[in-house]
Design a protein around this motif. Structure first.
Motif, PDB file in Angstrom:
ATOM      1  N   THR A 233      -4.942   5.531  -4.964  1.00  0.00           N
ATOM      2  CA  THR A 233      -4.510   6.753  -5.629  1.00  0.00           C
ATOM      3  C   THR A 233      -4.343   6.476  -7.124  1.00  0.00           C
ATOM      4  O   THR A 233      -3.889   5.407  -7.512  1.00  0.00           O
TER       5      THR A 233
ATOM      6  N   ALA B 155       0.304   8.628  -7.950  1.00  0.00           N
ATOM      7  CA  ALA B 155       1.142   7.749  -7.121  1.00  0.00           C
ATOM      8  C   ALA B 155       2.597   7.842  -7.574  1.00  0.00           C
ATOM      9  O   ALA B 155       3.507   7.936  -6.744  1.00  0.00           O
TER      10      ALA B 155
ATOM     11  N   THR C  66      -2.495   0.803  -4.776  1.00  0.00           N
ATOM     12  CA  THR C  66      -3.055   1.979  -4.104  1.00  0.00           C
ATOM     13  C   THR C  66      -4.371   2.405  -4.731  1.00  0.00           C
ATOM     14  O   THR C  66      -4.608   2.135  -5.912  1.00  0.00           O
TER      15      THR C  66
ATOM     16  N   ASP D  41       0.880  -1.153   0.000  1.00  0.00           N
ATOM     17  CA  ASP D  41       0.000   0.000   0.000  1.00  0.00           C
ATOM     18  C   ASP D  41       0.928   1.216   0.000  1.00  0.00           C
ATOM     19  O   ASP D  41       2.120   1.086   0.284  1.00  0.00           O
ATOM     20  N   MET D  42       0.419   2.375  -0.294  1.00  0.00           N
ATOM     21  CA  MET D  42       1.290   3.542  -0.355  1.00  0.00           C
ATOM     22  C   MET D  42       0.939   4.575   0.717  1.00  0.00           C
ATOM     23  O   MET D  42       1.734   4.837   1.612  1.00  0.00           O
ATOM     24  N   ASP D  43      -0.263   5.152   0.612  1.00  0.00           N
ATOM     25  CA  ASP D  43      -0.647   6.230   1.519  1.00  0.00           C
ATOM     26  C   ASP D  43      -0.907   5.684   2.918  1.00  0.00           C
ATOM     27  O   ASP D  43      -1.733   4.799   3.103  1.00  0.00           O
TER      28      ASP D  43
END
Length: 175
Positions: free
Chosen positions: A121, A126, A119, A19-21
């Motif tokens: 996003t 991203a 993500t 995952d990113m955020d």
């Protein structure tokens, strides 16, 4: 004594999906701050902590749910535009990495495992966020929110990431 929370990623797994955020990048607080400040423009005052329930939800949903919750009519498109403007202003000041993100990613890359970002996003956004913190080169692929019909928490983005990496999903570890 070994640390029971440390999972050896080599051997058992063939790819890692991130995952990113909120996991790699400390952007969730920025999103909530933008939400709080934008809602104030619409006459809605909410505490920062009360907005945590909306983490991970699309801003379109946030606007509708806040409108239902408070009884204040929020025009969704106007809210989205104002939120995006506020969020972009916060992002322009810089995005911080979450603790140990770079170290953990570098460790996994050294094992030879391909890694992907999964993500909600949008992919281009991203890529920009990851480039701003110098991480974009580490990822073999990025699956953004518009890459699949069903966003997270549905499995579709993870399935696509595994497919792009050429790895069976059973051999992937997701963070």
């Amino acid at each position: 004594m070994s640390n029971p929370r440390v999972v050896p990623v080599h051997g058992r797994y063939k790819a890692a999906l991130f995952d990113m955020d909120g996991l790699l990048l400390d952007t969730e607080r920025m999103s909530l701050r933008a939400c709080q400040e934008t809602l104030q423009r619409f006459g809605v005052v909410r505490s920062f902590d009360s907005l945590r329930a909306f983490v991970g939800k699309p801003q379109r949903v946030v606007a509708a749910e806040i409108s239902d919750l408070t009884g204040v009519r929020i025009e969704v498109e106007a809210y989205l535009s104002a939120w995006q403007e506020q969020y972009d202003a916060l992002l322009s000041k810089g995005v911080a990495l979450r603790p140990t993100s770079r170290k953990s990613l570098n460790h996994i890359v050294k094992t030879g495992l391909p890694i992907a970002v999964v993500t909600t996003t949008e992919k281009q956004r991203a890529q920009e966020k990851l480039a701003n913190v110098g991480l974009e080169r580490l990822f073999a692929t990025i699956v953004g929110g518009l890459c699949v019909a069903n966003r997270k928490p549905h499995p579709d983005p993870y399935l696509l990431a595994a497919e792009r990496l050429g790895v069976d999903t059973a051999a992937c570890i997701a963070f």
